[in-house]
Design a protein around this motif. Structure first.
Motif, short mmCIF file in Angstrom:
data_model
loop_
_atom_site.label_atom_id
_atom_site.label_comp_id
_atom_site.label_asym_id
_atom_site.label_seq_id
_atom_site.Cartn_x
_atom_site.Cartn_y
_atom_site.Cartn_z
N ASP A 73 51.02 84.44 28.84
CA ASP A 73 51.10 85.58 27.92
C ASP A 73 49.83 86.43 27.99
OD1 ASP A 73 53.60 84.68 27.17
OD2 ASP A 73 52.93 83.86 25.23
N LYS A 74 48.70 85.78 28.10
CA LYS A 74 47.42 86.51 28.19
C LYS A 74 47.39 87.35 29.46
CE LYS A 74 43.10 87.49 27.42
NZ LYS A 74 42.76 88.51 26.47
N LYS A 75 47.78 86.77 30.58
CA LYS A 75 47.81 87.51 31.85
C LYS A 75 48.78 88.69 31.77
CE LYS A 75 44.98 85.50 34.70
NZ LYS A 75 43.85 86.21 35.24
N ALA A 76 49.95 88.46 31.16
CA ALA A 76 50.95 89.52 31.04
C ALA A 76 50.44 90.67 30.17
CB ALA A 76 52.25 88.95 30.48
N SER A 77 49.69 90.35 29.13
CA SER A 77 49.19 91.39 28.23
C SER A 77 48.07 92.22 28.88
CB SER A 77 48.69 90.78 26.92
OG SER A 77 47.48 90.07 27.11
N GLU A 78 47.46 91.68 29.92
CA GLU A 78 46.38 92.40 30.62
C GLU A 78 46.91 93.42 31.61
OE1 GLU A 78 44.10 89.20 32.27
OE2 GLU A 78 43.14 88.75 30.37
N LYS A 79 48.19 93.34 31.91
CA LYS A 79 48.77 94.26 32.89
C LYS A 79 49.14 95.58 32.29
CE LYS A 79 50.45 90.71 35.94
NZ LYS A 79 51.54 90.11 36.60
#
Length: 99
Positions: free
Chosen positions: A93-99
């Motif tokens: 989720d953290k990686k997805a929110s950084e995109k």
């Protein structure tokens, strides 16, 4: 997930087959990785305004995850599997929110 342990963690824990190491707060920067999972249960409390804490890359990059004690204290096989899945989802989720 292509995550790498800090060199010191790799050497002192992973390569040595250790699962736990207690370190003093002052050397935390030598052990801290890109992500920190923090447990403040059982009366533990961290001064989140402390200069050393604020100097950590994980803190600067908002990569600190606060673990709910009711979810992360149980240590039976079913609970541990659920914890691994939850931590994995936190990172995804953290990686997805950084995109």
């Amino acid at each position: 997930m292509q995550l790498q342990a800090p060199e010191r963690i790799q050497k002192e824990l992973i390569d040595a087959g250790e699962t736990y190491k207690q370190v003093s707060y002052e050397v935390l920067p030598e052990y801290a990785g890109d992500y920190i999972f923090l447990d403040e249960s059982k009366g533990a409390e961290l001064n989140k305004e402390d200069a050393l804490w604020l100097s950590l890359d994980a803190v600067k990059n908002n990569n600190v995850f606060y673990l709910a004690p009711d979810r992360f204290w149980p240590y039976d096989p079913i609970a541990v599997l659920a914890q691994v899945e939850e931590v994995t989802n936190m990172l995804i989720d953290k990686k997805a929110s950084e995109k």
